[in-house]
Write a protein that holds these residues in place. Structure first.
Motif, PDB file in Angstrom:
ATOM      1  N   THR A 104     -12.428 -56.393  11.394  1.00  6.83           N
ATOM      2  CA  THR A 104     -11.739 -55.126  11.161  1.00  6.83           C
ATOM      3  C   THR A 104     -12.282 -54.421   9.918  1.00  6.83           C
ATOM      4  O   THR A 104     -12.560 -53.210   9.945  1.00  6.83           O
ATOM      5  CB  THR A 104     -10.229 -55.367  11.006  1.00  6.83           C
ATOM      6  OG1 THR A 104      -9.730 -55.983  12.196  1.00  6.83           O
ATOM      7  CG2 THR A 104      -9.493 -54.055  10.787  1.00  6.83           C
ATOM      8  N   LEU A 105     -12.429 -55.158   8.826  1.00  5.51           N
ATOM      9  CA  LEU A 105     -12.943 -54.547   7.599  1.00  5.51           C
ATOM     10  C   LEU A 105     -14.379 -54.069   7.785  1.00  5.51           C
ATOM     11  O   LEU A 105     -14.751 -52.994   7.315  1.00  5.51           O
ATOM     12  CB  LEU A 105     -12.870 -55.549   6.443  1.00  5.51           C
ATOM     13  CG  LEU A 105     -11.460 -55.895   5.939  1.00  5.51           C
ATOM     14  CD1 LEU A 105     -11.514 -57.000   4.902  1.00  5.51           C
ATOM     15  CD2 LEU A 105     -10.785 -54.658   5.349  1.00  5.51           C
ATOM     16  N   THR A 106     -15.180 -54.858   8.475  1.00  8.51           N
ATOM     17  CA  THR A 106     -16.576 -54.474   8.692  1.00  8.51           C
ATOM     18  C   THR A 106     -16.675 -53.256   9.595  1.00  8.51           C
ATOM     19  O   THR A 106     -17.474 -52.335   9.348  1.00  8.51           O
ATOM     20  CB  THR A 106     -17.348 -55.648   9.317  1.00  8.51           C
ATOM     21  OG1 THR A 106     -17.273 -56.779   8.433  1.00  8.51           O
ATOM     22  CG2 THR A 106     -18.808 -55.282   9.545  1.00  8.51           C
ATOM     23  N   HIS A 117     -14.377 -50.865  10.223  1.00  8.19           N
ATOM     24  CA  HIS A 117     -13.729 -49.627   9.780  1.00  8.19           C
ATOM     25  C   HIS A 117     -14.053 -49.238   8.336  1.00  8.19           C
ATOM     26  O   HIS A 117     -13.841 -48.077   7.964  1.00  8.19           O
ATOM     27  CB  HIS A 117     -12.215 -49.741   9.957  1.00  8.19           C
ATOM     28  CG  HIS A 117     -11.789 -49.922  11.383  1.00  8.19           C
ATOM     29  ND1 HIS A 117     -11.915 -48.929  12.331  1.00  8.19           N
ATOM     30  CD2 HIS A 117     -11.263 -50.986  12.039  1.00  8.19           C
ATOM     31  CE1 HIS A 117     -11.469 -49.363  13.498  1.00  8.19           C
ATOM     32  NE2 HIS A 117     -11.073 -50.609  13.350  1.00  8.19           N
ATOM     33  N   ILE A 118     -14.517 -50.169   7.517  1.00  2.92           N
ATOM     34  CA  ILE A 118     -14.885 -49.813   6.131  1.00  2.92           C
ATOM     35  C   ILE A 118     -16.333 -50.246   5.889  1.00  2.92           C
ATOM     36  O   ILE A 118     -17.251 -49.511   6.148  1.00  2.92           O
ATOM     37  CB  ILE A 118     -13.917 -50.461   5.108  1.00  2.92           C
ATOM     38  CG1 ILE A 118     -12.455 -50.167   5.476  1.00  2.92           C
ATOM     39  CG2 ILE A 118     -14.214 -49.914   3.703  1.00  2.92           C
ATOM     40  CD1 ILE A 118     -11.439 -50.811   4.550  1.00  2.92           C
ATOM     41  N   SER A 119     -16.532 -51.465   5.395  1.00  2.00           N
ATOM     42  CA  SER A 119     -17.872 -52.031   5.228  1.00  2.00           C
ATOM     43  C   SER A 119     -17.730 -53.530   5.037  1.00  2.00           C
ATOM     44  O   SER A 119     -16.654 -54.032   4.681  1.00  2.00           O
ATOM     45  CB  SER A 119     -18.588 -51.414   4.019  1.00  2.00           C
ATOM     46  OG  SER A 119     -18.017 -51.872   2.801  1.00  2.00           O
ATOM     47  N   TRP A 120     -18.840 -54.260   5.254  1.00  2.00           N
ATOM     48  CA  TRP A 120     -18.766 -55.717   5.141  1.00  2.00           C
ATOM     49  C   TRP A 120     -18.439 -56.164   3.720  1.00  2.00           C
ATOM     50  O   TRP A 120     -17.869 -57.238   3.510  1.00  2.00           O
ATOM     51  CB  TRP A 120     -20.064 -56.364   5.620  1.00  2.00           C
ATOM     52  CG  TRP A 120     -21.283 -56.065   4.767  1.00  2.00           C
ATOM     53  CD1 TRP A 120     -22.223 -55.101   4.988  1.00  2.00           C
ATOM     54  CD2 TRP A 120     -21.684 -56.747   3.572  1.00  2.00           C
ATOM     55  NE1 TRP A 120     -23.190 -55.127   4.015  1.00  2.00           N
ATOM     56  CE2 TRP A 120     -22.892 -56.142   3.127  1.00  2.00           C
ATOM     57  CE3 TRP A 120     -21.170 -57.804   2.829  1.00  2.00           C
ATOM     58  CZ2 TRP A 120     -23.568 -56.548   1.973  1.00  2.00           C
ATOM     59  CZ3 TRP A 120     -21.842 -58.220   1.680  1.00  2.00           C
ATOM     60  CH2 TRP A 120     -23.024 -57.601   1.268  1.00  2.00           C
ATOM     61  N   TRP A 177     -16.155 -55.301   1.898  1.00  2.00           N
ATOM     62  CA  TRP A 177     -14.711 -55.387   1.677  1.00  2.00           C
ATOM     63  C   TRP A 177     -14.109 -56.715   2.105  1.00  2.00           C
ATOM     64  O   TRP A 177     -12.979 -57.035   1.737  1.00  2.00           O
ATOM     65  CB  TRP A 177     -14.005 -54.209   2.345  1.00  2.00           C
ATOM     66  CG  TRP A 177     -14.025 -53.018   1.437  1.00  2.00           C
ATOM     67  CD1 TRP A 177     -14.951 -52.020   1.411  1.00  2.00           C
ATOM     68  CD2 TRP A 177     -13.107 -52.749   0.382  1.00  2.00           C
ATOM     69  NE1 TRP A 177     -14.666 -51.137   0.407  1.00  2.00           N
ATOM     70  CE2 TRP A 177     -13.540 -51.548  -0.244  1.00  2.00           C
ATOM     71  CE3 TRP A 177     -11.965 -53.379  -0.096  1.00  2.00           C
ATOM     72  CZ2 TRP A 177     -12.857 -50.998  -1.320  1.00  2.00           C
ATOM     73  CZ3 TRP A 177     -11.287 -52.826  -1.169  1.00  2.00           C
ATOM     74  CH2 TRP A 177     -11.726 -51.650  -1.774  1.00  2.00           C
ATOM     75  N   TRP A 191     -14.368 -57.889  -1.444  1.00  2.00           N
ATOM     76  CA  TRP A 191     -13.548 -57.104  -2.385  1.00  2.00           C
ATOM     77  C   TRP A 191     -12.058 -57.384  -2.185  1.00  2.00           C
ATOM     78  O   TRP A 191     -11.273 -57.296  -3.136  1.00  2.00           O
ATOM     79  CB  TRP A 191     -13.818 -55.612  -2.204  1.00  2.00           C
ATOM     80  CG  TRP A 191     -15.071 -55.085  -2.835  1.00  2.00           C
ATOM     81  CD1 TRP A 191     -16.044 -54.350  -2.217  1.00  2.00           C
ATOM     82  CD2 TRP A 191     -15.481 -55.216  -4.205  1.00  2.00           C
ATOM     83  NE1 TRP A 191     -17.036 -54.029  -3.111  1.00  2.00           N
ATOM     84  CE2 TRP A 191     -16.718 -54.544  -4.340  1.00  2.00           C
ATOM     85  CE3 TRP A 191     -14.930 -55.849  -5.320  1.00  2.00           C
ATOM     86  CZ2 TRP A 191     -17.403 -54.479  -5.546  1.00  2.00           C
ATOM     87  CZ3 TRP A 191     -15.614 -55.790  -6.528  1.00  2.00           C
ATOM     88  CH2 TRP A 191     -16.834 -55.121  -6.635  1.00  2.00           C
TER      89      TRP A 191
END
Length: 478
Positions: free
Chosen positions: A159-161, A163-166, A168, A171
């Motif tokens: 999900t993070l990869t 919709h945002i970036s790997w 995160w 982070w």
């Protein structure tokens, strides 16, 4: 108990701090798996390098677990917990900012080292803070959070990869770690183990043996089981572990007293834990790929559809802890393992290249209930099977068993999958996955048999004597 210790040792705060810390450490076992294509696109590197972004964490985590627990018992559990959390949080930030694949692998290794110190101490700190009569429910919540982390790693990472970036996926740990550090300093009470000096020879033998065995298991599917490094790791690691057992039977203050294994409760729950994680880790490894690669779901869609399995611990595990308080952990753990085995067997039957979600749902629910019934009572059985001053090393040993079981599970499942199928088509994937899931089901059923060998609660409590009516803590120094 002094007012200062009571304030710091509040059960509620201890439960929140240790559960979140355990979630972070357990999540990072599998959170990277669904992010590997994006990491390769940004940082480069071959397949070998990408595999090491997963393996580096698993390796240092498994190898240093017992050593981390021993350090906490000797120098203070809260102090070492804070140190491990600091290392883990810093390494997470370093992984998020890694300029290349080599620096990412190095940061992952340091992450695993921090988690190895932090993770086993979560249980001992929680045990020290919670009255004996309420520990089942506390272990239930702790187990639910950790079980959710293990099972939802691919979902969170995907999900993070997506919709945002790997970056995160790493982070995410930083604000959590920064929030926990002052809370741990202010709200956890210090406690120690036996106070015995560190067992340097035992530490070297155990760490070296675990390194060799886990390295061989992790690298075997990729490098081949007959490669020189894999064979050397397995043979040398096994020899060092045998030497560790022989040494520990004669040492004056061994890191892991072999007499603990004379307890059927301690031996039984550790055997069950190793076999449970062998079957579960290997199955999650393949099923997450099946839902994406064969059924065509995105990482987020696959994770949501696995929620009846992965999310069930949040609902059932606290109830399992309460049940363990009332009737003992053995029947709850055994029931959970047999249900998990049934769920995996059911999935092996209904899995096809076009299986509907309705067909899979019963298997996911049964597996989820089974996993939830295992986690909380298993932790309770581990901690109640030894004396209070030995709970730190007991927790470290049990976590090491689970990690070795997880590494072995991925290795065994991957080997069966490769021998019977492959990635060429959806059908070849299913052909390889089905026998692997059957094997996982059989292994988890064997774990249920091991759980049935655990004595009843009354006998277990006698074996762990002297009894501990209430947690005994040392007043934290200013």
């Amino acid at each position: 108990m002094s007012q200062q210790t009571a304030r710091r040792g509040g059960a509620g705060w201890a439960l929140v701090i240790t559960s979140v810390a355990g979630f972070m450490a357990a999540l990072d076992n599998l959170v990277v798996t669904t992010a590997l294509p994006s990491i390769r696109e940004d940082l480069g590197g071959g397949l070998h390098d990408l595999e090491w972004t997963v393996s580096a964490y698993t390796l240092t985590f498994a190898v240093l677990l017992m050593f981390g627990a021993a350090l906490g018992d000797r120098f203070g559990r809260r102090r070492l917990f804070i140190a491990g959390l600091t290392v883990f949080t810093g390494a997470s930030a370093a992984a998020a900012m890694a300029p290349g694949i080599d620096s990412l692998i190095a940061a992952r290794a340091v992450q695993g080292a921090g988690a190895a110190v932090m993770m086993p101490l979560t249980l001992t700190l929680l045990t020290a803070a919670v009255p004996a009569a309420k520990r089942g429910m506390a272990y239930g919540i702790w187990g639910a959070v950790n079980g959710l982390a293990v099972a939802s790693g691919p979902l969170v990472g995907g999900t993070l990869t997506e919709h945002i970036s790997w970056q995160w996926i790493f982070w995410l740990n930083v604000p959590l770690g920064l929030a926990l550090l002052p809370l741990a300093r202010l709200r956890l009470a210090e406690s120690h183990g036996t106070g015995a000096p560190l067992d340097v020879p035992g530490t070297l033998l155990a760490s070296g043996g675990l390194f060799g065995v886990v390295y061989g298991l992790v690298r075997g599917p990729a490098d081949g089981w007959t490669s020189s490094l894999v064979l050397t790791g397995l043979v040398a690691g096994g020899a060092l572990l045998v030497a560790f057992v022989l040494y520990s039977t004669r040492a004056k203050n061994p890191m892991l007293p072999m007499r603990l294994f004379r307890s059927r409760a301690f031996s039984g729950i550790n055997a069950a834990s190793l076999l449970m994680f062998l079957g579960m880790f290997g199955s999650i490894f393949l099923l997450s790929q099946y839902m994406q690669g064969v059924l065509g779901y995105s990482p987020t869609e696959a994770g949501l559809r696995m929620l009846p399995w992965t999310g069930m611990p949040m609902l059932v595990a606290p109830l399992a802890g309460i049940m363990a308080d009332r009737i003992g952990g053995r029947p709850v753990v055994a029931t959970g393992l047999f249900l998990q085995a049934l769920g995996l067997g059911y999935m092996s039957v209904v899995a096809t290249t076009d299986a509907s979600y309705t067909a899979q749902l019963p298997a996911l629910i049964i597996s989820g209930v089974g996993m939830a019934l295992f986690f909380a009572p298993a932790s309770h059985l581990v901690m109640s099977s030894v004396r209070p001053q030995e709970q730190g090393i007991a927790s470290g040993a049990n976590n090491a068993m689970r990690e070795v079981g997880g590494a072995l599970g991925v290795a065994v499942m991957a080997s069966i999958f490769a021998a019977q199928g492959g990635y060429e088509t959806g059908q070849t994937f299913v052909d390889g996955m089905r026998p692997a899931l059957v094997t996982g089901s059989a292994v988890v059923a064997l774990a249920g048999v091991a759980a049935l060998l655990i004595p009843t609660r009354r006998r277990t409590e006698r074996q762990a004597a002297p009894a501990e009516p209430e947690p005994v803590l040392e007043t934290a120094s200013h």
